[in-house]
Design a protein around this motif. Structure first.
Motif, PDB file in Angstrom:
ATOM      1  N   SER A  68      12.507  57.081  83.346  1.00  0.00           N
ATOM      2  CA  SER A  68      12.618  56.490  82.009  1.00  0.00           C
ATOM      3  C   SER A  68      11.466  55.532  81.718  1.00  0.00           C
ATOM      4  O   SER A  68      10.963  54.852  82.619  1.00  0.00           O
ATOM      5  N   SER A  69      11.074  55.472  80.467  1.00  0.00           N
ATOM      6  CA  SER A  69       9.977  54.603  80.039  1.00  0.00           C
ATOM      7  C   SER A  69      10.332  53.136  80.264  1.00  0.00           C
ATOM      8  O   SER A  69      11.474  52.727  80.087  1.00  0.00           O
ATOM      9  N   ARG A  70       9.311  52.337  80.641  1.00  0.00           N
ATOM     10  CA  ARG A  70       9.545  50.920  80.922  1.00  0.00           C
ATOM     11  C   ARG A  70       8.748  49.996  80.011  1.00  0.00           C
ATOM     12  O   ARG A  70       8.986  48.794  80.002  1.00  0.00           O
ATOM     13  N   ALA A  71       7.790  50.538  79.263  1.00  0.00           N
ATOM     14  CA  ALA A  71       7.010  49.707  78.336  1.00  0.00           C
ATOM     15  C   ALA A  71       6.806  50.464  77.027  1.00  0.00           C
ATOM     16  O   ALA A  71       6.439  51.643  77.033  1.00  0.00           O
ATOM     17  N   LEU A  72       7.059  49.773  75.917  1.00  0.00           N
ATOM     18  CA  LEU A  72       6.767  50.303  74.589  1.00  0.00           C
ATOM     19  C   LEU A  72       5.680  49.444  73.960  1.00  0.00           C
ATOM     20  O   LEU A  72       5.802  48.216  73.928  1.00  0.00           O
ATOM     21  N   VAL A  73       4.630  50.090  73.469  1.00  0.00           N
ATOM     22  CA  VAL A  73       3.550  49.369  72.789  1.00  0.00           C
ATOM     23  C   VAL A  73       3.416  49.953  71.386  1.00  0.00           C
ATOM     24  O   VAL A  73       3.063  51.128  71.221  1.00  0.00           O
ATOM     25  N   PHE A  74       3.712  49.144  70.382  1.00  0.00           N
ATOM     26  CA  PHE A  74       3.658  49.576  68.989  1.00  0.00           C
ATOM     27  C   PHE A  74       2.277  49.275  68.410  1.00  0.00           C
ATOM     28  O   PHE A  74       1.802  48.141  68.485  1.00  0.00           O
ATOM     29  N   VAL A  75       1.634  50.300  67.819  1.00  0.00           N
ATOM     30  CA  VAL A  75       0.346  50.112  67.162  1.00  0.00           C
ATOM     31  C   VAL A  75       0.423  50.693  65.756  1.00  0.00           C
ATOM     32  O   VAL A  75       1.380  51.384  65.411  1.00  0.00           O
ATOM     33  N   LYS A  76      -0.610  50.425  64.945  1.00  0.00           N
ATOM     34  CA  LYS A  76      -0.450  50.689  63.510  1.00  0.00           C
ATOM     35  C   LYS A  76      -0.716  52.122  63.061  1.00  0.00           C
ATOM     36  O   LYS A  76      -0.212  52.540  62.021  1.00  0.00           O
ATOM     37  N   ASP A  77      -1.522  52.900  63.809  1.00  0.00           N
ATOM     38  CA  ASP A  77      -1.820  54.249  63.334  1.00  0.00           C
ATOM     39  C   ASP A  77      -2.313  55.138  64.477  1.00  0.00           C
ATOM     40  O   ASP A  77      -2.471  54.677  65.618  1.00  0.00           O
ATOM     41  N   LYS A  78      -2.526  56.406  64.158  1.00  0.00           N
ATOM     42  CA  LYS A  78      -2.935  57.402  65.154  1.00  0.00           C
ATOM     43  C   LYS A  78      -4.218  56.980  65.858  1.00  0.00           C
ATOM     44  O   LYS A  78      -4.331  57.128  67.084  1.00  0.00           O
ATOM     45  N   GLU A  79      -5.188  56.490  65.109  1.00  0.00           N
ATOM     46  CA  GLU A  79      -6.469  56.092  65.699  1.00  0.00           C
ATOM     47  C   GLU A  79      -6.261  55.048  66.796  1.00  0.00           C
ATOM     48  O   GLU A  79      -6.852  55.142  67.883  1.00  0.00           O
ATOM     49  N   HIS A  80      -5.416  54.075  66.518  1.00  0.00           N
ATOM     50  CA  HIS A  80      -5.183  53.022  67.501  1.00  0.00           C
ATOM     51  C   HIS A  80      -4.361  53.520  68.687  1.00  0.00           C
ATOM     52  O   HIS A  80      -4.532  53.041  69.810  1.00  0.00           O
ATOM     53  N   VAL A  81      -3.480  54.473  68.447  1.00  0.00           N
ATOM     54  CA  VAL A  81      -2.755  55.106  69.565  1.00  0.00           C
ATOM     55  C   VAL A  81      -3.744  55.744  70.528  1.00  0.00           C
ATOM     56  O   VAL A  81      -3.709  55.507  71.743  1.00  0.00           O
ATOM     57  N   LEU A  82      -4.655  56.555  69.982  1.00  0.00           N
ATOM     58  CA  LEU A  82      -5.608  57.283  70.829  1.00  0.00           C
ATOM     59  C   LEU A  82      -6.540  56.323  71.573  1.00  0.00           C
ATOM     60  O   LEU A  82      -6.828  56.511  72.762  1.00  0.00           O
ATOM     61  N   GLU A  83      -6.991  55.291  70.877  1.00  0.00           N
ATOM     62  CA  GLU A  83      -7.887  54.311  71.507  1.00  0.00           C
ATOM     63  C   GLU A  83      -7.189  53.567  72.642  1.00  0.00           C
ATOM     64  O   GLU A  83      -7.760  53.386  73.725  1.00  0.00           O
ATOM     65  N   MET A  84      -5.951  53.159  72.402  1.00  0.00           N
ATOM     66  CA  MET A  84      -5.263  52.382  73.430  1.00  0.00           C
ATOM     67  C   MET A  84      -4.859  53.249  74.625  1.00  0.00           C
ATOM     68  O   MET A  84      -4.949  52.812  75.774  1.00  0.00           O
ATOM     69  N   VAL A  85      -4.428  54.472  74.371  1.00  0.00           N
ATOM     70  CA  VAL A  85      -4.099  55.378  75.482  1.00  0.00           C
ATOM     71  C   VAL A  85      -5.328  55.631  76.343  1.00  0.00           C
ATOM     72  O   VAL A  85      -5.248  55.633  77.583  1.00  0.00           O
ATOM     73  N   ASP A  86      -6.465  55.812  75.703  1.00  0.00           N
ATOM     74  CA  ASP A  86      -7.708  56.018  76.452  1.00  0.00           C
ATOM     75  C   ASP A  86      -8.023  54.815  77.340  1.00  0.00           C
ATOM     76  O   ASP A  86      -8.388  54.973  78.510  1.00  0.00           O
ATOM     77  N   LEU A  87      -7.850  53.609  76.804  1.00  0.00           N
ATOM     78  CA  LEU A  87      -8.117  52.404  77.579  1.00  0.00           C
ATOM     79  C   LEU A  87      -7.094  52.256  78.717  1.00  0.00           C
ATOM     80  O   LEU A  87      -7.454  51.882  79.839  1.00  0.00           O
ATOM     81  N   PHE A  88      -5.843  52.556  78.433  1.00  0.00           N
ATOM     82  CA  PHE A  88      -4.824  52.522  79.483  1.00  0.00           C
ATOM     83  C   PHE A  88      -5.214  53.446  80.639  1.00  0.00           C
ATOM     84  O   PHE A  88      -5.132  53.072  81.817  1.00  0.00           O
ATOM     85  N   LYS A  89      -5.638  54.643  80.317  1.00  0.00           N
ATOM     86  CA  LYS A  89      -5.953  55.612  81.375  1.00  0.00           C
ATOM     87  C   LYS A  89      -7.170  55.172  82.193  1.00  0.00           C
ATOM     88  O   LYS A  89      -7.219  55.380  83.407  1.00  0.00           O
TER      89      LYS A  89
END
Length: 205
Positions: A68-89
């Motif tokens: 099960s997921s343990r962290a939720l990170v809310f961002v404002k749009d698709k662009e920011h989702v992709l940018e943050m996932v890339d940085l996470f990885k």
């Protein structure tokens, strides 16, 4: 990046990705966030709020645990989702953390199926995360970090009600807001859903 008792694997990834020196915001908030306390972090645009989120979530999650997921990170749009996932990885490169991004233009059934296979960190838009946890039956009580980026912008577009409803579904979690400005809506929601929140403000650019 010199931060007190930072995970050595995270430290190595930070160095390799040219995060060599912690800024004022990162230094001031690291110990508090690591402790699990609720907080509101205000800083101007371009000061590394997203990187601060990524660093702290990796530090606290450490490694793959359960399904099960343990962290939720809310961002404002698709662009920011992709940018943050890339940085996470990039910064979680020396961990086995499972990171997944969801946004309004993605397929809901695909996202549900992917998450059901096992996930640690979900980065997503508010409406998509709400759709997933509102309809898919995922256990939101496993969430240990509930993080909202660009809180002032999200709440300005009336998404504060959705955030509050999702937060109320989690019995015990750390709640963090990152914001450019501490608006009245940010203050009100922090007081409603957080436990004795700490406020950090910086003018550093």
């Amino acid at each position: 990046m010199q931060l007190k008792k930072i995970d050595p694997h995270l430290q190595q990834a930070l160095i390799e990705n040219d995060f060599l020196e912690a800024n004022e915001m990162q230094q001031d908030t690291f110990s508090t966030i690591k402790s699990g306390a609720d907080a509101v972090v205000q800083a101007p645009s371009g000061t590394g709020k997203s990187a601060t989120i990524v660093i702290n979530v990796i530090q606290r999650m450490e490694k793959e645990v359960g399904e099960s997921s343990r962290a939720l990170v809310f961002v404002k749009d698709k662009e920011h989702v992709l940018e943050m996932v890339d940085l996470f990885k990039k910064l979680a490169n020396y961990t086995d953390l499972r990171i997944f991004g969801v946004h309004d233009k993605g397929d809901l059934d695909f996202d549900k199926n992917h998450i059901s296979l096992g996930n640690d960190i979900i980065v997503g838009t508010t409406t998509k995360i709400n759709a997933l946890f509102g309809s898919a039956g995922f256990n939101i009580n496993t969430i240990k970090m509930f993080v909202v980026d660009d809180a002032d912008e999200l709440f300005r577009t009336r998404l504060d009600a959705v955030i509050m409803r999702l937060s109320a579904s989690v019995e015990k979690t750390q709640r963090l807001f990152f914001t450019t400005d501490i608006t009245e809506r940010v203050e009100i929601l922090a007081e409603k859903i957080m436990i004795e929140p700490l406020f950090f403000e910086t003018d550093e650019v």
